[in-house]
Motif scaffolding. Structure first.
Motif, short mmCIF file in Angstrom:
data_model
loop_
_atom_site.label_atom_id
_atom_site.label_comp_id
_atom_site.label_asym_id
_atom_site.label_seq_id
_atom_site.Cartn_x
_atom_site.Cartn_y
_atom_site.Cartn_z
N TYR A 32 0.99 -1.26 0.01
CA TYR A 32 -0.09 -0.10 -0.04
C TYR A 32 1.00 1.36 0.10
O TYR A 32 1.86 0.97 0.71
N THR A 86 -3.68 1.26 -3.28
CA THR A 86 -3.61 -0.26 -2.99
C THR A 86 -2.46 -0.92 -4.03
O THR A 86 -1.99 -0.16 -4.98
N HIS A 87 -2.14 -2.15 -3.25
CA HIS A 87 -1.22 -3.02 -4.38
C HIS A 87 -1.82 -3.44 -5.57
O HIS A 87 -1.35 -3.75 -6.40
N SER A 89 0.38 -5.78 4.16
CA SER A 89 -0.34 -6.40 5.04
C SER A 89 0.20 -7.04 6.23
O SER A 89 -0.24 -7.09 7.44
N SER A 147 -10.00 1.30 5.41
CA SER A 147 -10.33 0.17 4.29
C SER A 147 -11.79 0.68 3.59
O SER A 147 -12.69 1.16 4.43
N PHE A 176 -8.15 3.30 0.99
CA PHE A 176 -7.78 2.03 0.06
C PHE A 176 -8.81 1.06 -0.34
O PHE A 176 -9.69 0.57 0.56
N ASN A 177 -9.09 1.23 -1.84
CA ASN A 177 -10.05 0.38 -2.47
C ASN A 177 -9.69 0.07 -3.60
O ASN A 177 -8.78 0.64 -4.08
#
Length: 279
Positions: A32, A62-63, A83, A98, A102-103
């Motif tokens: 992230y 995010t990744h 994570s 979350s 981050f989505n």
């Protein structure tokens, strides 16, 4: 400058002002990212969408999102973690980011810092820089605490920009849960009713909540998530349209093709060829 910490359980935390040249870090999966422009501007491409970030602007990724730097005309700081170092889902009660910061959709969170907010993030990053140099049994937990502070501060700032008042708090929590559920189930559930049932709300109630928060409609959120994944598979894999249709849970290639063309105005093949032609 690159400072990083690795745990025995493959956790990673890193702070760098030269992420563009940190090839080993770029190759690490599952990170992230916060990118904070400290001076001037930078041009980045995220999932093939080019954007310019200017001084005091912060963006969270995010990744899942593919990041490429196009030009650096200033200074920037990147804070990265995975994570295994800090799980934003398992610790959602601590940071509430979350489904928001981050989505997996194409709906990116980016915001400008005012002077006070910049000072607050400066304080946290300076403390991080100092803690990276410590070598004792307390270092890992202190780094985790400072990362949490940074995440919480960014969550507060972004929520403030969206005017999430105390009165809107409960509705906003539903929005975050909705985004998380869509991230988890978008391949198999593509109707708002599916998510309304899981949240024990009616589709109309969800629509009203999203409208109050000035966000895309609940159905649009589902479509954006499917669209984002389809584009990533078309751009960054060699999978055929038929294989992508299967991965995304469509009945057949034809239904996927109709969905993709309705959303983007192009067929999957046209989209892939057009983007490849730009490179």
């Amino acid at each position: 400058m690159l400072q990083q910490y690795h745990t025995k359980l493959k956790g990673t935390l890193a702070l760098t002002d030269s992420y563009l040249t940190e090839k080993a870090l770029q190759k690490e999966k599952g990170l992230y990212k916060f990118i904070w422009v400290r001076d001037g501007s930078i041009t980045v491409e995220i999932d093939h969408q080019e954007m310019v970030l200017i001084k005091d602007e912060v963006i969270s990724l995010t990744h899942l999102q593919h990041l490429e730097f196009k030009s650096i005309d200033g200074e920037y700081l990147t804070l990265l973690f995975n994570s295994n170092f800090y799980c934003i889902y398992g610790n959602d009660h601590e940071v509430s980011c979350s489904g928001f910061l981050f989505n997996g959709s194409s709906h990116l969170i980016r915001f400008m810092l005012n002077e006070q907010e910049r000072k607050e993030l400066d304080t946290i990053t300076e403390a991080l820089e100092n803690e990276f140099t410590v070598t004792d049994s307390l270092q890992e937990e202190m780094l985790r605490i400072l990362l949490k502070r940074f995440i919480i501060q960014c969550t507060r700032i972004a929520r403030n920009r969206m005017n999430i008042t105390r009165e809107k708090e409960s509705g906003f929590e539903i929005v975050r849960q909705y985004y998380n559920l869509v991230d988890e189930h978008f391949r198999t559930k593509k109707q708002v009713q599916d998510y309304a049932d899981m949240l024990h709300k009616s589709p109309k109630t969800l629509s009203n909540i999203f409208s109050t928060c000035k966000l895309p409609s609940p159905l649009r959120v589902i479509h954006e998530r499917v669209e984002a994944e389809a584009k990533r598979l078309l751009l960054y894999s060699n999978k055929s349209a038929k294989e992508i249709a299967d991965i995304l849970g469509f009945e057949d290639q034809a239904s996927f093709s109709r969905f993709f063309k309705n959303i983007t105005g192009q067929s999957a093949v046209q989209f892939r060829n057009t983007q490849e032609g730009k490179n």
